[in-house]
Scaffold this motif. Structure first.
Motif, PDB file in Angstrom:
ATOM      1  N   UNK A   3       0.658  -1.169  -0.013  1.00  0.00           N
ATOM      2  CA  UNK A   3      -0.054  -0.243   0.223  1.00  0.00           C
ATOM      3  C   UNK A   3       0.868   1.533   0.144  1.00  0.00           C
ATOM      4  N   UNK A   4       0.730   2.073  -0.959  1.00  0.00           N
ATOM      5  CA  UNK A   4       1.201   3.442  -1.103  1.00  0.00           C
ATOM      6  C   UNK A   4       0.742   4.681  -0.489  1.00  0.00           C
ATOM      7  N   UNK A  27       2.555  -0.733  -9.631  1.00  0.00           N
ATOM      8  CA  UNK A  27       3.736  -1.473  -8.460  1.00  0.00           C
ATOM      9  C   UNK A  27       2.494  -1.665  -7.384  1.00  0.00           C
ATOM     10  N   UNK A  28       1.853  -1.427  -6.814  1.00  0.00           N
ATOM     11  CA  UNK A  28       1.111  -0.950  -5.933  1.00  0.00           C
ATOM     12  C   UNK A  28      -0.480  -1.624  -6.175  1.00  0.00           C
ATOM     13  N   UNK A  64      -8.403   0.955  -7.387  1.00  0.00           N
ATOM     14  CA  UNK A  64      -7.428   0.517  -5.962  1.00  0.00           C
ATOM     15  C   UNK A  64      -6.877   1.585  -5.241  1.00  0.00           C
ATOM     16  N   UNK A  65      -7.687   3.015  -6.650  1.00  0.00           N
ATOM     17  CA  UNK A  65      -6.980   4.076  -5.418  1.00  0.00           C
ATOM     18  C   UNK A  65      -7.851   4.558  -4.569  1.00  0.00           C
ATOM     19  N   UNK A  85       4.297   2.180   2.145  1.00  0.00           N
ATOM     20  CA  UNK A  85       5.422   2.894   1.152  1.00  0.00           C
ATOM     21  C   UNK A  85       4.842   4.448   1.110  1.00  0.00           C
ATOM     22  N   UNK A  86       5.550   5.692   1.129  1.00  0.00           N
ATOM     23  CA  UNK A  86       5.878   6.771   0.290  1.00  0.00           C
ATOM     24  C   UNK A  86       5.849   7.168  -1.086  1.00  0.00           C
TER      25      UNK A  86
END
Ligand code: PNS
Length: 161
Positions: A3-4, A27-28, A64-65, A85-86
């Protein structure tokens, strides 16, 4: 699950931000676009308006956002969201110093959270919300720099003032 959190002011959302979101999605597993509420920083659009603009741009395209609002320390928010992740977008070398400082400070505050820098497409490397506001405020065209719904809001906002 990775998760970012993609944090920022997003005042307003630009195609540069959307380009980064699109890369994050690949990517996430989950991406949280997090708008900072900062009463000390004057913004053109309210947090609700910014949230709505981002939501309109991502809801259908990227299931997924998630769009959210945060205040306080970014690392505390990332922990609260269980994000590992940031994500920060880097356009040019000039962004680097500030971003490097912030990433290392965030690492000191929360060693378990990693900052990932992403580059938008080259044609967005000179694009910023600040310039978009300046151009729109002076009556210039921001077509192709922001989604049409954001363009409309900018026109409306500056017509009023
Ligand atoms: O789009 P911006 O304005 O460049 O985003 C800056 C942002 C929101 C990422 C940064 O100001 C931030 O993280 N603020 C939250 C407060 C915080 O955590 N400060 C310590 C940073 S080391």
């Amino acid at each position: 699950m990775t998760k970012a959190v993609y944090p920022g002011s997003f005042d307003p959302l630009t195609f540069g931000h959307l380009d980064i979101i699109e890369r994050c999605v690949r990517l996430f597993d989950r991406v949280v676009v997090a708008i900072l509420t900062n009463p000390a920083k004057e913004a053109l659009f309210s947090v609700e308006e910014r949230c709505d603009m981002i939501d309109k741009a991502v809801r259908k395209r990227f299931p997924n956002v998630e769009v959210d609002v945060f205040h306080g320390l970014l690392v505390d928010y990332a922990k609260e969201k269980d994000a590992q992740v940031i994500v920060r977008g880097i356009r040019a070398v000039t962004d680097y110093e500030y971003e490097f400082q912030m990433a290392l400070m965030n690492r000191r505050l929360a060693p378990g959270i990693e900052t990932v820098f992403m580059m938008p497409a080259e044609h967005y490397s000179y694009l910023s919300s600040r310039l978009v506001k300046e151009i729109a405020g002076l009556g210039g065209s921001v077509e192709g720099l922001v989604p049409p719904q954001v363009e409309k809001r900018l026109k409306k906002r500056f017509r009023k003032s």
